[in-house]
Design a protein around this motif. Structure first.
Motif, PDB file in Angstrom:
ATOM      1  N   LEU A  85       0.835  -1.203   0.000  1.00 42.47           N
ATOM      2  CA  LEU A  85       0.000   0.000   0.000  1.00 42.47           C
ATOM      3  C   LEU A  85       0.872   1.256   0.000  1.00 42.47           C
ATOM      4  O   LEU A  85       0.675   2.168  -0.800  1.00 42.47           O
ATOM      5  CB  LEU A  85      -0.948  -0.001   1.191  1.00 42.47           C
ATOM      6  CG  LEU A  85      -1.826   1.253   1.330  1.00 42.47           C
ATOM      7  CD1 LEU A  85      -2.698   1.429   0.087  1.00 42.47           C
ATOM      8  CD2 LEU A  85      -2.667   1.170   2.580  1.00 42.47           C
ATOM      9  N   MET A  86       1.851   1.277   0.896  1.00 41.89           N
ATOM     10  CA  MET A  86       2.743   2.437   0.964  1.00 41.89           C
ATOM     11  C   MET A  86       3.544   2.595  -0.329  1.00 41.89           C
ATOM     12  O   MET A  86       3.701   3.694  -0.847  1.00 41.89           O
ATOM     13  CB  MET A  86       3.691   2.298   2.159  1.00 41.89           C
ATOM     14  CG  MET A  86       4.565   3.510   2.383  1.00 41.89           C
ATOM     15  SD  MET A  86       3.661   5.071   2.566  1.00 41.89           S
ATOM     16  CE  MET A  86       2.733   4.766   4.021  1.00 41.89           C
ATOM     17  N   MET A  87       4.031   1.487  -0.865  1.00 43.52           N
ATOM     18  CA  MET A  87       4.809   1.549  -2.103  1.00 43.52           C
ATOM     19  C   MET A  87       3.938   2.009  -3.271  1.00 43.52           C
ATOM     20  O   MET A  87       4.386   2.767  -4.120  1.00 43.52           O
ATOM     21  CB  MET A  87       5.428   0.193  -2.404  1.00 43.52           C
ATOM     22  CG  MET A  87       6.325   0.194  -3.626  1.00 43.52           C
ATOM     23  SD  MET A  87       7.671   1.415  -3.604  1.00 43.52           S
ATOM     24  CE  MET A  87       8.699   0.750  -2.327  1.00 43.52           C
ATOM     25  N   ALA A  88       2.671   1.570  -3.303  1.00 46.90           N
ATOM     26  CA  ALA A  88       1.773   2.001  -4.376  1.00 46.90           C
ATOM     27  C   ALA A  88       1.530   3.508  -4.298  1.00 46.90           C
ATOM     28  O   ALA A  88       1.536   4.203  -5.322  1.00 46.90           O
ATOM     29  CB  ALA A  88       0.451   1.237  -4.298  1.00 46.90           C
ATOM     30  N   ILE A  89       1.328   4.003  -3.096  1.00 50.16           N
ATOM     31  CA  ILE A  89       1.122   5.448  -2.924  1.00 50.16           C
ATOM     32  C   ILE A  89       2.360   6.219  -3.358  1.00 50.16           C
ATOM     33  O   ILE A  89       2.273   7.181  -4.132  1.00 50.16           O
ATOM     34  CB  ILE A  89       0.752   5.777  -1.463  1.00 50.16           C
ATOM     35  CG1 ILE A  89      -0.635   5.222  -1.143  1.00 50.16           C
ATOM     36  CG2 ILE A  89       0.812   7.278  -1.199  1.00 50.16           C
ATOM     37  CD1 ILE A  89      -0.985   5.239   0.337  1.00 50.16           C
ATOM     38  N   LEU A  90       3.519   5.790  -2.874  1.00 49.42           N
ATOM     39  CA  LEU A  90       4.769   6.476  -3.259  1.00 49.42           C
ATOM     40  C   LEU A  90       5.044   6.351  -4.757  1.00 49.42           C
ATOM     41  O   LEU A  90       5.476   7.308  -5.396  1.00 49.42           O
ATOM     42  CB  LEU A  90       5.945   5.911  -2.458  1.00 49.42           C
ATOM     43  CG  LEU A  90       5.941   6.208  -0.970  1.00 49.42           C
ATOM     44  CD1 LEU A  90       7.069   5.450  -0.274  1.00 49.42           C
ATOM     45  CD2 LEU A  90       6.057   7.696  -0.710  1.00 49.42           C
ATOM     46  N   GLY A  91       4.759   5.166  -5.312  1.00 48.07           N
ATOM     47  CA  GLY A  91       4.955   4.956  -6.748  1.00 48.07           C
ATOM     48  C   GLY A  91       4.061   5.853  -7.579  1.00 48.07           C
ATOM     49  O   GLY A  91       4.485   6.437  -8.586  1.00 48.07           O
ATOM     50  N   GLY A 143       3.034   9.081 -11.309  1.00 51.65           N
ATOM     51  CA  GLY A 143       1.750   9.532 -11.837  1.00 51.65           C
ATOM     52  C   GLY A 143       0.997   8.433 -12.567  1.00 51.65           C
ATOM     53  O   GLY A 143      -0.036   8.678 -13.171  1.00 51.65           O
ATOM     54  N   SER A 144       1.508   7.201 -12.505  1.00 52.12           N
ATOM     55  CA  SER A 144       0.897   6.085 -13.209  1.00 52.12           C
ATOM     56  C   SER A 144       0.440   5.024 -12.206  1.00 52.12           C
ATOM     57  O   SER A 144       1.249   4.527 -11.416  1.00 52.12           O
ATOM     58  CB  SER A 144       1.908   5.464 -14.183  1.00 52.12           C
ATOM     59  OG  SER A 144       1.468   4.198 -14.637  1.00 52.12           O
ATOM     60  N   ILE A 145      -0.833   4.652 -12.291  1.00 49.54           N
ATOM     61  CA  ILE A 145      -1.347   3.604 -11.408  1.00 49.54           C
ATOM     62  C   ILE A 145      -0.712   2.258 -11.766  1.00 49.54           C
ATOM     63  O   ILE A 145      -0.369   1.464 -10.887  1.00 49.54           O
ATOM     64  CB  ILE A 145      -2.884   3.521 -11.487  1.00 49.54           C
ATOM     65  CG1 ILE A 145      -3.491   4.800 -10.883  1.00 49.54           C
ATOM     66  CG2 ILE A 145      -3.406   2.274 -10.803  1.00 49.54           C
ATOM     67  CD1 ILE A 145      -4.981   4.894 -11.004  1.00 49.54           C
ATOM     68  N   ARG A 146      -0.534   2.019 -13.054  1.00 52.98           N
ATOM     69  CA  ARG A 146       0.080   0.755 -13.499  1.00 52.98           C
ATOM     70  C   ARG A 146       1.511   0.625 -12.988  1.00 52.98           C
ATOM     71  O   ARG A 146       1.904  -0.421 -12.470  1.00 52.98           O
ATOM     72  CB  ARG A 146       0.045   0.671 -15.014  1.00 52.98           C
ATOM     73  CG  ARG A 146       0.527  -0.645 -15.536  1.00 52.98           C
ATOM     74  CD  ARG A 146       0.403  -0.710 -17.040  1.00 52.98           C
ATOM     75  NE  ARG A 146       0.862  -2.003 -17.494  1.00 52.98           N
ATOM     76  CZ  ARG A 146       0.412  -2.607 -18.550  1.00 52.98           C
ATOM     77  NH1 ARG A 146      -0.517  -2.030 -19.284  1.00 52.98           N
ATOM     78  NH2 ARG A 146       0.883  -3.768 -18.900  1.00 52.98           N
ATOM     79  N   ALA A 147       2.299   1.670 -13.134  1.00 59.48           N
ATOM     80  CA  ALA A 147       3.681   1.644 -12.638  1.00 59.48           C
ATOM     81  C   ALA A 147       3.700   1.504 -11.112  1.00 59.48           C
ATOM     82  O   ALA A 147       4.514   0.762 -10.562  1.00 59.48           O
ATOM     83  CB  ALA A 147       4.420   2.905 -13.069  1.00 59.48           C
ATOM     84  N   ALA A 148       2.792   2.197 -10.444  1.00 69.50           N
ATOM     85  CA  ALA A 148       2.719   2.123  -8.988  1.00 69.50           C
ATOM     86  C   ALA A 148       2.391   0.704  -8.537  1.00 69.50           C
ATOM     87  O   ALA A 148       2.981   0.189  -7.585  1.00 69.50           O
ATOM     88  CB  ALA A 148       1.674   3.101  -8.461  1.00 69.50           C
ATOM     89  N   GLY A 149       1.470   0.054  -9.244  1.00 66.92           N
ATOM     90  CA  GLY A 149       1.118  -1.333  -8.915  1.00 66.92           C
ATOM     91  C   GLY A 149       2.278  -2.285  -9.136  1.00 66.92           C
ATOM     92  O   GLY A 149       2.521  -3.188  -8.333  1.00 66.92           O
ATOM     93  N   GLY A 150       3.002  -2.084 -10.215  1.00 63.32           N
ATOM     94  CA  GLY A 150       4.175  -2.917 -10.494  1.00 63.32           C
ATOM     95  C   GLY A 150       5.249  -2.751  -9.437  1.00 63.32           C
ATOM     96  O   GLY A 150       5.851  -3.736  -8.986  1.00 63.32           O
ATOM     97  N   ALA A 173       6.507  -5.736  -6.916  1.00 64.23           N
ATOM     98  CA  ALA A 173       7.931  -6.072  -6.864  1.00 64.23           C
ATOM     99  C   ALA A 173       8.486  -5.867  -5.463  1.00 64.23           C
ATOM    100  O   ALA A 173       9.255  -6.695  -4.956  1.00 64.23           O
ATOM    101  CB  ALA A 173       8.705  -5.220  -7.873  1.00 64.23           C
ATOM    102  N   SER A 174       8.084  -4.790  -4.822  1.00 63.65           N
ATOM    103  CA  SER A 174       8.532  -4.514  -3.465  1.00 63.65           C
ATOM    104  C   SER A 174       8.035  -5.588  -2.500  1.00 63.65           C
ATOM    105  O   SER A 174       8.780  -6.060  -1.629  1.00 63.65           O
ATOM    106  CB  SER A 174       8.015  -3.139  -3.014  1.00 63.65           C
ATOM    107  OG  SER A 174       8.344  -2.917  -1.664  1.00 63.65           O
ATOM    108  N   PHE A 175       6.786  -6.015  -2.658  1.00 63.52           N
ATOM    109  CA  PHE A 175       6.227  -7.045  -1.804  1.00 63.52           C
ATOM    110  C   PHE A 175       6.996  -8.355  -1.950  1.00 63.52           C
ATOM    111  O   PHE A 175       7.381  -8.987  -0.965  1.00 63.52           O
ATOM    112  CB  PHE A 175       4.745  -7.263  -2.131  1.00 63.52           C
ATOM    113  CG  PHE A 175       4.122  -8.387  -1.356  1.00 63.52           C
ATOM    114  CD1 PHE A 175       3.758  -8.211  -0.044  1.00 63.52           C
ATOM    115  CD2 PHE A 175       3.913  -9.616  -1.950  1.00 63.52           C
ATOM    116  CE1 PHE A 175       3.185  -9.250   0.692  1.00 63.52           C
ATOM    117  CE2 PHE A 175       3.339 -10.659  -1.229  1.00 63.52           C
ATOM    118  CZ  PHE A 175       2.973 -10.472   0.094  1.00 63.52           C
TER     119      PHE A 175
END
Length: 73
Positions: free
Chosen positions: A20-26, A31-38, A42-44
């Protein structure tokens, strides 16, 4: 000494908050939800494997452990 399943359970519960934290920071960074999810996935994955290995190594180190002796009930 811990059972490997316990170590895995600890790793998974600890890592639950990480994506969750990595998605928010990503998202804030890219500015991309797809990149943030990736990045979050990967972080998880990396964090879970690293934590598991870290715990297994520390489980073999006796420094700082209190060993209780059986007093015979």
């Amino acid at each position: 000494m811990q059972h490997p399943k316990r170590t895995l359970a600890k790793a998974l519960t600890w890592q639950t908050s990480g994506p969750l934290m990595m998605a928010i920071l990503g998202y804030l960074t890219t500015g991309s939800i797809r990149a943030a999810g990736g990045l979050a996935l990967a972080s998880f994955a990396c964090g879970t494997v690293t934590y598991f290995i870290h715990e297994r190594i520390w489980d073999r180190i006796r420094w700082g452990q209190i060993i209780q002796q059986d007093q015979g009930s």
